[in-house]
Motif scaffolding. Structure first.
Motif, short mmCIF file in Angstrom:
data_model
loop_
_atom_site.label_atom_id
_atom_site.label_comp_id
_atom_site.label_asym_id
_atom_site.label_seq_id
_atom_site.Cartn_x
_atom_site.Cartn_y
_atom_site.Cartn_z
N SER A 1 -3.38 -64.78 -17.39
CA SER A 1 -4.67 -64.89 -18.26
C SER A 1 -5.69 -65.77 -17.77
CB SER A 1 -4.66 -65.92 -19.32
OG SER A 1 -3.39 -65.18 -20.26
N SER A 2 -6.94 -66.27 -17.84
CA SER A 2 -8.10 -66.85 -16.78
C SER A 2 -8.94 -66.91 -17.91
CB SER A 2 -8.47 -66.45 -15.90
OG SER A 2 -8.70 -65.11 -15.89
N VAL A 3 -9.77 -67.86 -17.54
CA VAL A 3 -10.78 -69.20 -18.29
C VAL A 3 -11.83 -68.64 -17.42
CG1 VAL A 3 -11.70 -70.43 -19.24
CG2 VAL A 3 -10.11 -69.45 -19.67
N GLU A 4 -13.10 -68.65 -17.69
CA GLU A 4 -13.82 -68.97 -16.93
C GLU A 4 -15.22 -69.51 -17.41
OE1 GLU A 4 -16.09 -67.25 -12.75
OE2 GLU A 4 -14.44 -66.56 -13.05
N SER B 1 3.31 -70.31 -24.00
CA SER B 1 3.41 -68.85 -25.42
C SER B 1 3.18 -69.30 -26.29
CB SER B 1 4.97 -68.70 -24.81
OG SER B 1 6.20 -69.93 -25.49
N GLY B 2 3.05 -68.54 -27.54
CA GLY B 2 2.94 -68.21 -28.37
C GLY B 2 1.52 -68.42 -28.40
N ASP B 3 1.13 -69.93 -29.51
CA ASP B 3 0.10 -70.68 -29.42
C ASP B 3 -0.71 -71.46 -28.18
OD1 ASP B 3 -0.84 -67.81 -31.31
OD2 ASP B 3 -0.18 -69.69 -33.29
N THR B 4 0.75 -71.91 -28.15
CA THR B 4 -0.14 -73.47 -26.71
C THR B 4 0.21 -73.47 -25.61
OG1 THR B 4 1.38 -74.94 -28.71
CG2 THR B 4 0.67 -75.66 -27.00
N PHE B 5 -1.06 -73.56 -25.24
CA PHE B 5 -0.94 -73.45 -23.22
C PHE B 5 -1.15 -74.46 -23.01
CE2 PHE B 5 -1.41 -68.81 -26.10
CZ PHE B 5 -0.16 -67.89 -24.86
N VAL C 1 -5.42 -79.34 -19.84
CA VAL C 1 -5.23 -79.40 -21.53
C VAL C 1 -5.20 -79.01 -21.14
CG1 VAL C 1 -8.26 -80.16 -20.85
CG2 VAL C 1 -7.76 -77.37 -21.88
N ASP C 2 -4.39 -78.47 -23.48
CA ASP C 2 -3.89 -78.38 -24.59
C ASP C 2 -4.63 -77.43 -25.01
OD1 ASP C 2 -1.50 -79.17 -23.13
OD2 ASP C 2 -0.89 -81.25 -24.48
N PHE C 3 -4.39 -76.18 -25.14
CA PHE C 3 -5.36 -75.22 -25.99
C PHE C 3 -4.72 -75.07 -26.87
CE2 PHE C 3 -7.28 -71.34 -26.98
CZ PHE C 3 -9.03 -71.60 -26.43
#
Length: 187
Positions: free
Chosen positions: A66-69, A112-116, A133-135
């Motif tokens: 996964s990635s975020v920009e 995993s799950g809902d916490t990244f 950061v915790d997402f």
């Protein structure tokens, strides 16, 4: 034999697309960048950025893919006070003229799950610093036009002095608390 090859190709394509990362384009109308900072050690002053854009690639099967920009225009800053907004956009703080956007680009996603845990490079005022950061992943569902949507949120703190914003340290706090709430439309 030819029809068997076509069937195998279709099944393979279906399996690969089911395992591929989903691409979400940030919906700036339903995404928020909110912040607070201490004023004179008395109380928090709050603000927001009214615009945000970017792409999130989310791979459920393997979050490490996964990635975020993200990009946030400094001119979209709003603290509900035009004089303060002008000051924050000036060279004393964000220097919007020379650095029109702040950006984040992930380098690693774990969880995993809902916490990244999302690690990456945050660039403000031309200074790039690594952050993690915790997402917390939110839900997914159909929007009013039938489009698929997904999102989530993180809360974190940065020091503005780490990004060269040293003006009025003391009067204005160094720690800036940020809430980033994202909603994206699946492409």
């Amino acid at each position: 034999m030819k029809s068997l090859a076509v069937v195998v190709a279709l099944i393979t394509a279906s399996v690969l697309s089911a395992n591929a990362a989903d691409t979400f384009k940030i919906d700036s109308v339903h995404s928020f960048v909110l912040f607070s900072v201490q004023h004179l050690g008395i109380a928090n002053t709050y603000g927001r950025f009214t615009d945000i854009s970017g792409i999130v690639l989310f791979d459920r099967a393997d979050p490490s893919n996964s990635s975020v920009e993200l990009s946030v225009p400094i001119e979209s800053l709003d603290t509900h006070n035009s004089i303060r907004d002008h000051s924050l956009k000036s060279r004393d703080f964000f220097d919007a003229k020379n650095f029109p956007s702040m950006t984040f680009k992930s380098t690693k996603v774990e969880g995993s799950g809902d916490t990244f845990q999302v690690s990456g490079d945050l660039t403000i005022r031309g200074v790039t610093k690594p952050i993690t950061v915790d997402f917390k992943k939110g839900g997914e569902g159909k929007g009013v036009f039938g489009e698929m949507r997904g999102g989530g949120e993180t809360h974190f703190t940065i020091r503005r002095s780490d990004f060269g914003m040293n003006f009025e340290l003391g009067e204005v706090g160094d720690e800036v608390n940020i809430i980033l709430s994202l909603e994206g439309i699946k492409k």
